[in-house]
Design a protein around this motif. Sequence first.
Motif, PDB file in Angstrom:
ATOM      1  N   HIS A 217      45.864  29.695 100.651  1.00 33.50           N
ATOM      2  CA  HIS A 217      45.093  30.838 100.174  1.00 33.50           C
ATOM      3  C   HIS A 217      44.026  30.311  99.222  1.00 33.50           C
ATOM      4  O   HIS A 217      44.277  29.399  98.427  1.00 33.50           O
ATOM      5  CB  HIS A 217      45.997  31.819  99.435  1.00 33.50           C
ATOM      6  CG  HIS A 217      47.119  32.338 100.281  1.00 33.50           C
ATOM      7  ND1 HIS A 217      47.012  33.475 101.053  1.00 33.50           N
ATOM      8  CD2 HIS A 217      48.370  31.863 100.485  1.00 33.50           C
ATOM      9  CE1 HIS A 217      48.149  33.681 101.693  1.00 33.50           C
ATOM     10  NE2 HIS A 217      48.991  32.708 101.371  1.00 33.50           N
ATOM     11  N   GLU A 221      42.417  35.130  96.354  1.00 35.62           N
ATOM     12  CA  GLU A 221      43.816  35.246  96.773  1.00 35.62           C
ATOM     13  C   GLU A 221      44.748  34.348  95.955  1.00 35.62           C
ATOM     14  O   GLU A 221      45.974  34.479  96.040  1.00 35.62           O
ATOM     15  CB  GLU A 221      43.946  34.874  98.257  1.00 35.62           C
ATOM     16  CG  GLU A 221      43.230  35.835  99.202  1.00 35.62           C
ATOM     17  CD  GLU A 221      43.418  35.431 100.652  1.00 35.62           C
ATOM     18  OE1 GLU A 221      44.055  34.388 100.899  1.00 35.62           O
ATOM     19  OE2 GLU A 221      42.933  36.163 101.531  1.00 35.62           O
ATOM     20  N   PRO A 223      46.674  33.318  92.786  1.00 34.36           N
ATOM     21  CA  PRO A 223      47.071  33.914  91.510  1.00 34.36           C
ATOM     22  C   PRO A 223      46.762  32.970  90.355  1.00 34.36           C
ATOM     23  O   PRO A 223      47.135  31.806  90.378  1.00 34.36           O
ATOM     24  CB  PRO A 223      48.581  34.120  91.680  1.00 34.36           C
ATOM     25  CG  PRO A 223      49.003  33.122  92.702  1.00 34.36           C
ATOM     26  CD  PRO A 223      47.834  32.934  93.615  1.00 34.36           C
ATOM     27  N   GLU A 237      49.973  39.775  88.022  1.00 36.58           N
ATOM     28  CA  GLU A 237      49.194  38.880  88.887  1.00 36.58           C
ATOM     29  C   GLU A 237      50.055  38.313  90.007  1.00 36.58           C
ATOM     30  O   GLU A 237      49.635  38.247  91.171  1.00 36.58           O
ATOM     31  CB  GLU A 237      48.590  37.749  88.050  1.00 36.58           C
ATOM     32  CG  GLU A 237      47.759  36.750  88.839  1.00 36.58           C
ATOM     33  CD  GLU A 237      46.419  37.291  89.311  1.00 36.58           C
ATOM     34  OE1 GLU A 237      45.627  36.498  89.849  1.00 36.58           O
ATOM     35  OE2 GLU A 237      46.162  38.492  89.153  1.00 36.58           O
ATOM     36  N   ARG A 240      50.650  41.062  92.611  1.00 35.17           N
ATOM     37  CA  ARG A 240      49.455  41.380  93.411  1.00 35.17           C
ATOM     38  C   ARG A 240      49.184  40.318  94.465  1.00 35.17           C
ATOM     39  O   ARG A 240      48.747  40.630  95.573  1.00 35.17           O
ATOM     40  CB  ARG A 240      48.225  41.508  92.499  1.00 35.17           C
ATOM     41  CG  ARG A 240      48.208  42.775  91.656  1.00 35.17           C
ATOM     42  CD  ARG A 240      47.005  42.809  90.713  1.00 35.17           C
ATOM     43  NE  ARG A 240      45.754  42.582  91.435  1.00 35.17           N
ATOM     44  CZ  ARG A 240      44.887  41.608  91.129  1.00 35.17           C
ATOM     45  NH1 ARG A 240      45.148  40.755  90.146  1.00 35.17           N
ATOM     46  NH2 ARG A 240      43.768  41.475  91.814  1.00 35.17           N
ATOM     47  N   LYS A 241      49.456  39.047  94.164  1.00 34.23           N
ATOM     48  CA  LYS A 241      49.085  37.956  95.070  1.00 34.23           C
ATOM     49  C   LYS A 241      50.224  37.522  95.996  1.00 34.23           C
ATOM     50  O   LYS A 241      49.987  36.754  96.938  1.00 34.23           O
ATOM     51  CB  LYS A 241      48.582  36.754  94.261  1.00 34.23           C
ATOM     52  CG  LYS A 241      47.403  37.088  93.334  1.00 34.23           C
ATOM     53  CD  LYS A 241      46.176  37.578  94.090  1.00 34.23           C
ATOM     54  CE  LYS A 241      45.061  38.029  93.185  1.00 34.23           C
ATOM     55  NZ  LYS A 241      44.474  37.012  92.327  1.00 34.23           N
ATOM     56  N   THR A 246      52.200  32.011  89.617  1.00 31.11           N
ATOM     57  CA  THR A 246      50.788  32.078  89.256  1.00 31.11           C
ATOM     58  C   THR A 246      50.384  30.780  88.560  1.00 31.11           C
ATOM     59  O   THR A 246      51.182  30.173  87.826  1.00 31.11           O
ATOM     60  CB  THR A 246      50.478  33.266  88.334  1.00 31.11           C
ATOM     61  OG1 THR A 246      49.070  33.296  88.050  1.00 31.11           O
ATOM     62  CG2 THR A 246      51.241  33.188  87.023  1.00 31.11           C
TER      63      THR A 246
END
Length: 336
Positions: A217, A221, A223, A237, A240-241, A246
């Motif tokens: 990614h 995309e 994190p 975060e 979401r990813k 992250t």
Amino acid sequence: MNARIAASAEISVDPDAIARSARTVIATEAAAIRALEPRVNGDFVQACRLILGCQGRLVVSGMGKSGHIGRKIAATLASTGTPAFFVHPGEASHGDLGMILPQDVVLALSNSGETDELLFILPVIKRQGIPLIAITGNPRSSLAGQADVHLDASVSSEACPLGLAPTASTTAALVIGDALAIALLEARGFTADDFARSHPAGSLGRRLLLHISDVMHGGDEVPRVGPEATLTQALVEMTRKHLGMTAVVDDQDRLLGVFTDGDLRRALDDDGVDLRGASVASLMSRTPKTITADKLAVEAAQLMEKHQIHALIVVDHERHVVGALNIHDLLRARVV
């Protein structure tokens, strides 16, 4: 009229006899293969020289069972760096001889060395000055006599108790073909990457051709949070990813550390951690495993397996974050 075949219910099966027969076949064919080793001599080397010096392609031909073996030999050669294809000798005399060019080399297979369909096209091949390599079971045969190089695939006996069905003889021819292919592969310096390029759809091709840059990614995309981010911000975060971790980066997007699901579980289990006030920098792993985009995807799988992790940050040589991937990305790419 076809011979009547007795129904299976009428056949008495002796397990010991069946096992004995199978073992006899294996022993007979193994002996035929062992007998080939002393025949790897100057003729074999000369055959390899002719093929290595070929400016065109190696044209393999054979009739019947020898034809089936020839097709496999041609396929093995083509996949290991020697351009090769099969021409049926019967079709050759009806137009397919046009597929054979003066810059080619012909490899002909015939156990008897007297196959009419092969002998019929030999004058045309010889008239064009095309080198001929023959694999036969009879060194005194017509085909062997007309060949520039003869490779002896003779066997003392077939594995068939009737001595009729080609068994040990076809195995011997196949082994000689494999020996040629591998000797040529090594002489050319053919590598695993070269092999993968001729097998792009197979699992080996994916393992040897797919790079991290093909599966990772990138951009938004990936994190990432700053070191001052709170635990809550890091979790948002990560959610979401959907990568289970992250990156923690400085203002130049250089990697400072990684915060993962595992780090979260360890923090929850530590009574000394103030989950509301802690920054992600105080909980992150400061020496995470990373990989560069130019590495093979299979190297990421090996790294994950070795260190029991499920995700990796992709960095450049100055540790700028350029991507991320997890085990699910490798599974989707069928690398693992």
